[in-house]
Design an enzyme around this catalytic site. Sequence first.
Site, mmCIF file in Angstrom:
data_model
loop_
_atom_site.group_PDB
_atom_site.id
_atom_site.type_symbol
_atom_site.label_atom_id
_atom_site.label_comp_id
_atom_site.label_asym_id
_atom_site.label_seq_id
_atom_site.Cartn_x
_atom_site.Cartn_y
_atom_site.Cartn_z
ATOM 1 N N HIS A 57 28.338 2.376 15.909
ATOM 2 C CA HIS A 57 27.457 3.244 15.138
ATOM 3 C C HIS A 57 28.008 3.368 13.737
ATOM 4 O O HIS A 57 29.228 3.382 13.555
ATOM 5 C CB HIS A 57 27.361 4.628 15.799
ATOM 6 C CG HIS A 57 26.192 5.415 15.326
ATOM 7 N ND1 HIS A 57 26.248 6.180 14.192
ATOM 8 C CD2 HIS A 57 24.928 5.519 15.806
ATOM 9 C CE1 HIS A 57 25.056 6.740 14.008
ATOM 10 N NE2 HIS A 57 24.242 6.349 14.966
ATOM 11 N N ASP A 103 21.722 4.681 22.858
ATOM 12 C CA ASP A 103 20.834 3.697 23.477
ATOM 13 C C ASP A 103 21.436 3.031 24.709
ATOM 14 O O ASP A 103 20.750 2.308 25.415
ATOM 15 C CB ASP A 103 20.470 2.609 22.454
ATOM 16 C CG ASP A 103 19.617 3.170 21.349
ATOM 17 O OD1 ASP A 103 18.728 3.972 21.662
ATOM 18 O OD2 ASP A 103 19.850 2.832 20.184
HETATM 19 N N1 CMC Z 1 29.432 -5.513 19.143
HETATM 20 C C1 CMC Z 1 30.447 -6.240 18.601
HETATM 21 N N2 CMC Z 1 30.973 -6.001 17.384
HETATM 22 C C2 CMC Z 1 30.441 -4.984 16.692
HETATM 23 C C3 CMC Z 1 29.399 -4.179 17.192
HETATM 24 C C4 CMC Z 1 28.901 -4.476 18.475
HETATM 25 N N3 CMC Z 1 27.896 -3.743 19.003
HETATM 26 N N4 CMC Z 1 29.077 -3.248 16.278
HETATM 27 C C5 CMC Z 1 29.889 -3.445 15.231
HETATM 28 N N5 CMC Z 1 30.716 -4.489 15.465
HETATM 29 C C6 CMC Z 1 31.779 -4.973 14.585
HETATM 30 C C7 CMC Z 1 31.192 -5.784 13.432
HETATM 31 O O1 CMC Z 1 31.164 -7.159 13.729
HETATM 32 C C8 CMC Z 1 32.161 -5.467 12.319
HETATM 33 O O2 CMC Z 1 33.318 -6.257 12.485
HETATM 34 P P1 CMC Z 1 34.153 -6.750 11.191
HETATM 35 O O3 CMC Z 1 34.651 -5.523 10.517
HETATM 36 O O4 CMC Z 1 35.234 -7.593 11.786
HETATM 37 O O5 CMC Z 1 33.185 -7.516 10.344
HETATM 38 C C9 CMC Z 1 32.574 -4.022 12.572
HETATM 39 O O6 CMC Z 1 32.386 -3.824 13.998
HETATM 40 C C10 CMC Z 1 31.734 -3.005 11.814
HETATM 41 O O7 CMC Z 1 30.362 -3.285 12.063
HETATM 42 P P2 CMC Z 1 29.220 -3.166 10.957
HETATM 43 O O8 CMC Z 1 28.053 -4.006 11.363
HETATM 44 O O9 CMC Z 1 29.807 -3.417 9.605
HETATM 45 O O10 CMC Z 1 28.882 -1.624 11.085
HETATM 46 P P3 CMC Z 1 27.561 -0.917 10.628
HETATM 47 O O11 CMC Z 1 27.895 0.502 10.463
HETATM 48 O O12 CMC Z 1 26.952 -1.620 9.468
HETATM 49 O O13 CMC Z 1 26.568 -1.132 11.883
HETATM 50 C C11 CMC Z 1 25.439 -0.811 13.944
HETATM 51 C C12 CMC Z 1 26.327 -0.170 12.845
HETATM 52 C C13 CMC Z 1 24.927 0.288 14.876
HETATM 53 C C14 CMC Z 1 24.218 -1.497 13.289
HETATM 54 C C15 CMC Z 1 26.291 -1.834 14.741
HETATM 55 O O14 CMC Z 1 27.367 -1.184 15.376
HETATM 56 C C16 CMC Z 1 25.454 -2.617 15.764
HETATM 57 O O15 CMC Z 1 24.824 -3.620 15.412
HETATM 58 N N6 CMC Z 1 25.427 -2.141 17.056
HETATM 59 C C17 CMC Z 1 24.580 -2.758 18.073
HETATM 60 C C18 CMC Z 1 23.166 -2.249 17.909
HETATM 61 C C19 CMC Z 1 22.997 -0.822 18.396
HETATM 62 O O16 CMC Z 1 23.450 -0.448 19.474
HETATM 63 N N7 CMC Z 1 22.280 -0.017 17.587
HETATM 64 C C20 CMC Z 1 21.949 1.362 17.928
HETATM 65 C C21 CMC Z 1 22.593 2.359 17.004
HETATM 66 S S1 CMC Z 1 22.475 4.035 17.635
HETATM 67 C C22 CMC Z 1 20.821 4.454 17.631
HETATM 68 C C23 CMC Z 1 20.162 4.353 16.294
HETATM 69 O O17 CMC Z 1 20.716 4.780 15.287
HETATM 70 O O18 CMC Z 1 19.029 3.889 16.252
#
Ligand code: CMC
Length: 438
Positions: A315, A373
Amino acid sequence: MNDAKSTANRDTVTLTDNSTGKSLELPILGGTVGPRAIDVSKLYAETGYFTYDPGFTSTASCDSNITYIDGEVGVLMHRGYLIEDLAENSDFMDVCYLLLHGELPDAKEKTRFEKSITYHTMLHEQMNNFFRGFRRDSHPMAVMVGVVGAMSAFYHDSTDINDPHQRMVASHRLIAKMPTIAAMAYKYSVGQPFVYPRNNLSYAENFLHMMFSVPCEEYQISPVLARAMDRIFILHADHEQNASTSTVRIAGSSNANPFACIAAGIASLWGPAHGGANEAVLQMLNEIGSKDRIPEFIKRAKDKDDPFRLMGFGHRVYKNYDPRAKVMQKSCHEVLGELGIEHDPLLEIAMALEKIALEDDYFVEKKLFPNVDFYSGIILKAMGIPTSMFTVLFAVARTVGWVAQWREMIEDPKQRISRPRQLYHGYAQRDYVPLDKR
Ligand code: CMC
């Protein structure tokens, strides 16, 4: 380059441009709780510089009194009340009132509010024709974006955003009609007749009724399932400035009508990084298929060259267990118990996956915890809700958050059209090339 100091009247931070030696004092703003913010609103006028913050990871876009999240600790509060307390002790109507009005309703206020929502649940009959224009296999989120946007064409008496009464009527209409539209999208997809709302049912019961009753047989609503559905609505009601809420605020900042703004929010919610994740979690659990394949998927999630991510994990704000996920997990066990499902293979995979991920160095270091989720899909599936409707339910619940945030924005005297700036990397000016010379 920056140093924070306290002056007699206010805290400031001094920004020094090392290339010119010029300095600028910027005010530090504080809220009730949470990190403070540097006010950069005068930065461009005073220095000619913009700030650069893709994805708004360090940018507060507005003042708000509605929702507070402490992502490090895993705390979510609406108007000062913890989400766990609201999920345990309130119903969704209480939470809607709280988000919209700032206080929990007393008995009289609650009755009046519920009556107003109930009064608005039916959809203009002519809107039925809209559904018939869609292919039967349309994704219900596509239908939601279209039909909610089309409400602007039907409810002209609540599109004047400058009239507080019209703003309130539009808010109530949106909260009231979303379950009706959602259930109609489902009924259309399975070729069943639309089921009209019933005024003697609660919000959650009514939704289940419109989803699962048919003209020849009334759906028997289990109180445990209705309570679980109500709780799912509570847990998704608002989440401060997430992507879809910011979309609603940005759309609304141009003074667009509320129905169009909420349609924009629905579009943003659809993506799998946001509300679409609940649908993606279930697809992922199905794809994993058995516990022994979990390590393979964990390995893929950690592989930089593989776009696969563990859906329902991670998140932007929570760097701890999402408090909503904890409530959801408990609710999940209650629902499966009520339905007599002793062994749900997907739940078993989910629990094993959660355990392995929470102990894995990659997930620990990056502070990736289950989010809201992760468990909601298992509950919804057990209730008979098809996967394609999961994000629609999120949209139904989040509508109150969107309208509360939209109204707060319209009523904020500091509100201006949202217009971010950019760092341009394209061509500088160049000579036009006529067609025969290209
Ligand atoms: N699985 C594997 N690696 C992950 C995941 C994951 N679910 N989420 C983040 N990472 C890694 C990502 O690769 C990155 O690694 P690095 O620093 O080495 O590049 C690091 O963790 C930080 O991730 P980010 O994408 O820069 O973080 P963000 O804040 O931009 O993204 C997120 C947040 C929710 C989009 C992301 O965690 C994700 O894609 N999660 C899966 C989708 C999900 O479950 N979404 C629902 C969110 S909660 C409900 C809502 O708000 O709607």
